[in-house]
Design a protein around this motif. Structure first.
Motif, PDB file in Angstrom:
ATOM      1  N   ARG A 274       0.825  -1.213   0.000  1.00  0.00           N
ATOM      2  CA  ARG A 274       0.000   0.000   0.000  1.00  0.00           C
ATOM      3  C   ARG A 274       0.852   1.253   0.000  1.00  0.00           C
ATOM      4  O   ARG A 274       0.422   2.306  -0.490  1.00  0.00           O
ATOM      5  N   LEU A 275       2.067   1.141   0.520  1.00  0.00           N
ATOM      6  CA  LEU A 275       2.988   2.282   0.471  1.00  0.00           C
ATOM      7  C   LEU A 275       3.420   2.537  -0.973  1.00  0.00           C
ATOM      8  O   LEU A 275       3.571   3.682  -1.393  1.00  0.00           O
ATOM      9  N   VAL A 276       3.622   1.451  -1.732  1.00  0.00           N
ATOM     10  CA  VAL A 276       4.001   1.628  -3.135  1.00  0.00           C
ATOM     11  C   VAL A 276       2.826   2.216  -3.924  1.00  0.00           C
ATOM     12  O   VAL A 276       2.980   3.107  -4.754  1.00  0.00           O
ATOM     13  N   ALA A 277       1.603   1.731  -3.620  1.00  0.00           N
ATOM     14  CA  ALA A 277       0.421   2.209  -4.341  1.00  0.00           C
ATOM     15  C   ALA A 277       0.103   3.664  -3.997  1.00  0.00           C
ATOM     16  O   ALA A 277      -0.475   4.390  -4.804  1.00  0.00           O
ATOM     17  N   GLY A 278       0.458   4.065  -2.776  1.00  0.00           N
ATOM     18  CA  GLY A 278       0.176   5.435  -2.357  1.00  0.00           C
ATOM     19  C   GLY A 278      -1.024   5.553  -1.441  1.00  0.00           C
ATOM     20  O   GLY A 278      -1.448   6.657  -1.106  1.00  0.00           O
TER      21      GLY A 278
ATOM     22  N   GLU B 206      -0.971   4.569   1.568  1.00  0.00           N
ATOM     23  CA  GLU B 206      -0.371   4.985   2.833  1.00  0.00           C
ATOM     24  C   GLU B 206       0.858   5.820   2.491  1.00  0.00           C
ATOM     25  O   GLU B 206       1.463   5.637   1.438  1.00  0.00           O
ATOM     26  N   THR B 207       1.201   6.752   3.399  1.00  0.00           N
ATOM     27  CA  THR B 207       2.434   7.494   3.201  1.00  0.00           C
ATOM     28  C   THR B 207       3.393   7.107   4.319  1.00  0.00           C
ATOM     29  O   THR B 207       2.976   6.907   5.456  1.00  0.00           O
ATOM     30  N   PRO B 208       4.685   6.972   3.999  1.00  0.00           N
ATOM     31  CA  PRO B 208       5.629   6.523   5.026  1.00  0.00           C
ATOM     32  C   PRO B 208       5.822   7.590   6.112  1.00  0.00           C
ATOM     33  O   PRO B 208       5.749   8.787   5.829  1.00  0.00           O
ATOM     34  N   ASP B 209       6.026   7.131   7.365  1.00  0.00           N
ATOM     35  CA  ASP B 209       6.345   8.063   8.447  1.00  0.00           C
ATOM     36  C   ASP B 209       7.753   8.611   8.238  1.00  0.00           C
ATOM     37  O   ASP B 209       8.026   9.767   8.530  1.00  0.00           O
TER      38      ASP B 209
ATOM     39  N   ASP C  86      11.410   9.787  -6.488  1.00  0.00           N
ATOM     40  CA  ASP C  86      10.832   9.708  -5.155  1.00  0.00           C
ATOM     41  C   ASP C  86       9.331   9.996  -5.227  1.00  0.00           C
ATOM     42  O   ASP C  86       8.916  11.088  -5.599  1.00  0.00           O
ATOM     43  N   VAL C  87       8.511   8.994  -4.902  1.00  0.00           N
ATOM     44  CA  VAL C  87       7.058   9.175  -4.982  1.00  0.00           C
ATOM     45  C   VAL C  87       6.415   9.185  -3.590  1.00  0.00           C
ATOM     46  O   VAL C  87       5.193   9.178  -3.479  1.00  0.00           O
ATOM     47  N   SER C  88       7.250   9.236  -2.548  1.00  0.00           N
ATOM     48  CA  SER C  88       6.744   9.073  -1.179  1.00  0.00           C
ATOM     49  C   SER C  88       5.514   9.916  -0.871  1.00  0.00           C
ATOM     50  O   SER C  88       4.646   9.505  -0.129  1.00  0.00           O
ATOM     51  N   SER C  89       5.450  11.132  -1.428  1.00  0.00           N
ATOM     52  CA  SER C  89       4.335  12.007  -1.045  1.00  0.00           C
ATOM     53  C   SER C  89       3.337  12.217  -2.181  1.00  0.00           C
ATOM     54  O   SER C  89       2.459  13.076  -2.086  1.00  0.00           O
ATOM     55  N   LEU C  90       3.435  11.410  -3.248  1.00  0.00           N
ATOM     56  CA  LEU C  90       2.467  11.544  -4.345  1.00  0.00           C
ATOM     57  C   LEU C  90       1.187  10.787  -4.018  1.00  0.00           C
ATOM     58  O   LEU C  90       1.237   9.690  -3.469  1.00  0.00           O
TER      59      LEU C  90
ATOM     60  N   ALA D 255      -1.525   9.805  -8.971  1.00  0.00           N
ATOM     61  CA  ALA D 255      -0.403  10.379  -9.697  1.00  0.00           C
ATOM     62  C   ALA D 255       0.755   9.392  -9.839  1.00  0.00           C
ATOM     63  O   ALA D 255       1.826   9.749 -10.307  1.00  0.00           O
ATOM     64  N   ARG D 256       0.524   8.132  -9.414  1.00  0.00           N
ATOM     65  CA  ARG D 256       1.608   7.150  -9.501  1.00  0.00           C
ATOM     66  C   ARG D 256       1.357   6.161 -10.638  1.00  0.00           C
ATOM     67  O   ARG D 256       0.229   5.727 -10.844  1.00  0.00           O
ATOM     68  N   ASP D 257       2.437   5.795 -11.293  1.00  0.00           N
ATOM     69  CA  ASP D 257       2.339   4.902 -12.437  1.00  0.00           C
ATOM     70  C   ASP D 257       2.358   3.434 -11.994  1.00  0.00           C
ATOM     71  O   ASP D 257       3.144   2.630 -12.477  1.00  0.00           O
ATOM     72  N   VAL D 258       1.511   3.102 -11.030  1.00  0.00           N
ATOM     73  CA  VAL D 258       1.384   1.710 -10.604  1.00  0.00           C
ATOM     74  C   VAL D 258      -0.109   1.387 -10.537  1.00  0.00           C
ATOM     75  O   VAL D 258      -0.921   2.286 -10.397  1.00  0.00           O
ATOM     76  N   ASN D 259      -0.455   0.135 -10.687  1.00  0.00           N
ATOM     77  CA  ASN D 259      -1.850  -0.271 -10.528  1.00  0.00           C
ATOM     78  C   ASN D 259      -1.935  -1.476  -9.615  1.00  0.00           C
ATOM     79  O   ASN D 259      -0.978  -2.238  -9.493  1.00  0.00           O
ATOM     80  N   THR D 260      -3.114  -1.601  -8.998  1.00  0.00           N
ATOM     81  CA  THR D 260      -3.289  -2.606  -7.957  1.00  0.00           C
ATOM     82  C   THR D 260      -4.402  -3.582  -8.315  1.00  0.00           C
ATOM     83  O   THR D 260      -5.431  -3.171  -8.848  1.00  0.00           O
TER      84      THR D 260
END
Lengths: 333, 308
Positions: A48-52, A54-57, A67-71, A75-80
């Motif tokens: 879920r962190l990769v999908a966005g 959740e955002t990492p602490d 770096d996509v940590s806060s996207l 806006a991320r080029d991944v699908n679930t």
């Protein structure tokens, strides 16, 4: 090969529970990568962190070096592919699959051909106009897959997608998923708690426990050379020998494990113990014995080859010799 | 316990056990009788009455079938009453959706445990006190010397209030005697009936669908338009049945608040009471029945009955 996903010291806590604890991980482009672990081990959180969702602490997540940590997720080029498939109930199969292209403003003509292609890929061409509620579990799973793949993401995330299917269907889907992955060449990150599934499908596996990665390696590395007790016991069955027996057998006090299928019954070998058979289960391809050796329960799996069946007839209560080679012993860290 | 084969109760129960249809008939006799005879019968007599006319000379009801009463219904004055009532019911329903949605969404998605119970109670508690008390309380709040006017005054916005009240259609001498005031009170009174079905609809919406939409590239606004709204629409339609029909039939609020221009309910009340024109009252009463019939047909298409 380039790096598809990188975890750099990623931590995420929910209240006092550390779901991800300083995770470092590199996933190569085009890999079928599995995150394996018991429930609550942090594997789904990492997905879920990769999908966005959740955002990492703390720490950073990189997708192809960015770096996509806060996207946000959109806006991320991944699908679930979700565990419950999350198909839109008010849309037909085709509309579900089309959704990603539609919201991105792809022209209708192009959408139509891509939807047709995606449905053909998962063998659902004839079900395009059905509603998700009219499909079986396996079919829904395929729709979810087509809906994600149509966007040609750089990474596809699969959250226990086969968990709700029965055994036969799950095995079929395992092969099919693997074939599709080879066909499209996209990086798959596959979350599962089923070790067999992880072993059959993956190029590499990360074993999760308590928000940390215990070991990363190919299926045979994970199975044949577990690095610690947790991996040895979570992946497959292991016979763990404590310091006392270890000293008798190998001459050192380091704990070690031996896989059940490496042990032979009724013959002496490099390491030999004697014990009493306490339980015997015939499982078709092999027979599983439990043998009591000085208070330790040994599990032995013996293949039911014809010669084996002809010569031996062990019974519960029999005193029996069990042996294995030094090569099959794996010291535990 | 010994098996008492011949006891009366056992024989009776055996008798009914083997006669399913009889059992069902006995079970349904009372409710079906109530619905058909009392409810259906009244509606039938209402419809029948609307085809009679009142003798304007003697004031007695002439029971020869005629369409004259219905011609009276379709006069401009009565159509204006119907139009005003339907317009108000529509406005109240729309306002309830706009106010109710954020509240319902918040309760369903972002609260749990005690906070959720507290919020749901806050929505429900007004329903535990008398409707009349609440309407009179609002009359005081909205009066020209009331809290609302004072509030505008404190912020130096009395002229704003004055300007609003000077508007045609919604204005009046004070908030409590304007259509705007009526609208505010209607919305306040019926809002809980919108919030609760909406909240239930949002609860039924799996979080993963919203995540899936975002995952597939939809912005939050697109997700709302394409996923959230279509999927909670049955709940909204269910709530709107309440807000719409309750406003349509109400005759207390227009009596207490507003400029005493009649609503359908009031018109029916005065026709059967003061004027003693039962046929016209009956014909007028058919209007909300027809409007609600059409409304429910539409709501059914949106799946409102599955959401109730």
């Amino acid at each position: 090969m380039s790096v598809a996903v990188e975890f750099n010291q990623v931590s995420k806590a929910f209240g006092t529970v550390k779901a991800a604890d300083s995770v470092n991980l590199i996933i190569e482009d085009g890999e079928f990568f599995s995150m394996l672990g018991p429930s609550g081990s942090g594997k789904t959180t990492c997905l879920r962190l990769v999908a966005g969702f959740e955002t990492p602490d703390s720490g950073h997540i990189l997708l192809h070096g960015v770096d996509v940590s806060s996207l946000p997720p959109h806006a991320r080029d991944v699908n679930t592919v979700f565990q419950d498939y999350a198909l839109f109930p008010h849309m037909s199969v085709a509309e579900n699959v089309e959704y990603g292209l539609k919201v991105k403003g792809v022209a209708p003509a192009e959408r139509r051909t891509k939807v047709a292609d995606a449905l053909a890929l998962v063998h659902l061409d004839s079900h395009a106009e059905r509603r998700p509620s009219q499909l079986s579990g396996g079919q829904r799973q395929r729709v979810a897959l087509a809906r994600a793949l149509i966007n040609e993401p750089s990474v596809l995330l699969l959250d226990e997608p086969l968990g709700a299917l029965d055994l036969k269907l799950r095995q079929t889907m395992q092969t099919e998923l693997k074939n599709i992955q080879r066909q499209v060449g996209i990086t798959f990150i596959f979350v599962t708690h089923d070790q067999e599934e992880a072993l059959t499908m993956s190029d590499r596996i990360a074993v999760f426990n308590n928000g940390q990665i215990e070991q990363i390696g190919t299926p045979s590395e994970i199975y044949e050379s577990p690095r610690n007790l947790f991996v040895a016991e979570f992946v497959g069955t292991s016979n763990v020998f404590d310091s006392g027996l270890a000293e008798q057998l190998l001459g050192s006090r380091d704990r070690f494990t031996v896989r059940p299928e490496k042990i032979r019954l009724g013959v002496a070998g490099e390491c030999t113990v004697t014990g009493t058979i306490t339980d015997l289960v015939y499982l078709g391809m092999y027979t599983r014995y439990r043998i009591d050796v000085q208070g330790i329960q040994l599990t032995v799996a013996e293949q039911n080859t014809e010669s084996r069946l002809a010569m031996s007839s062990h019974a519960v209560g029999d005193e029996v010799q069990a042996s294995w080679s030094k090569e099959s012993c794996r010291l535990l860290a | 316990m010994p098996f008492r084969e011949f006891s009366l109760i056992r024989r009776l129960s055996t008798y009914f056990y083997t006669r399913r249809r009889l059992r069902l008939a006995l079970l349904l006799a009372l409710p079906v009788g109530w619905l058909v005879v009392v409810y259906g019968g009244s509606l039938g007599s209402l419809l029948l009455n609307s085809f009679f006319r009142i003798d304007s000379f003697s004031g007695t009801i002439d029971r020869t079938p005629t369409l004259e009463t219905w011609r009276q219904v379709f006069t401009d004055a009565n159509m204006a009453v119907a139009g005003r009532t339907i317009g108000m019911a529509t406005a109240v329903t729309i306002a309830s959706v706009l106010i109710g949605f954020p509240l319902a969404y918040r309760i369903a998605r972002f609260t749990s445990g005690r906070a959720k119970t507290a919020l749901v109670l806050a929505v429900l508690i007004p329903l535990w006190s008398s409707y009349l008390v609440r309407v009179y309380a609002w009359k005081l709040l909205l009066a020209s010397e009331g809290v609302a006017a004072w509030f505008f005054n404190v912020f130096g916005a009395s002229s704003v209030l004055g300007w609003i009240l000077s508007l045609p259609l919604i204005g009046g001498p004070s908030l409590s005697t304007s259509s705007l005031g009526q609208f505010l009170v209607f919305t306040y009174i019926w809002l809980p009936y919108m919030v609760l079905p909406m909240q239930a609809a949002v609860e039924r919406l799996p979080e993963s669908l919203l995540e899936a939409s975002a995952d597939l590239g939809a912005s939050p606004a697109t997700t709302f338009r394409r996923i959230t709204w279509p999927l909670i629409l049955p709940g909204v339609a269910a709530g709107s049945i309440f807000t719409f029909s309750l406003t349509l039939g109400d005759y207390i609020i227009p009596t207490i608040i507003g400029n005493s221009s009649p609503f359908i309910g009031l018109a029916i009340y005065s026709q059967q009471g003061v004027a003693g024109n039962l046929p016209l009252a009956a014909a007028l009463a058919i209007i909300p029945v027809v409007v609600m019939g059409l409304y429910l047909t539409g709501a059914r298409k949106l799946g409102a009955f599955e959401a109730l």
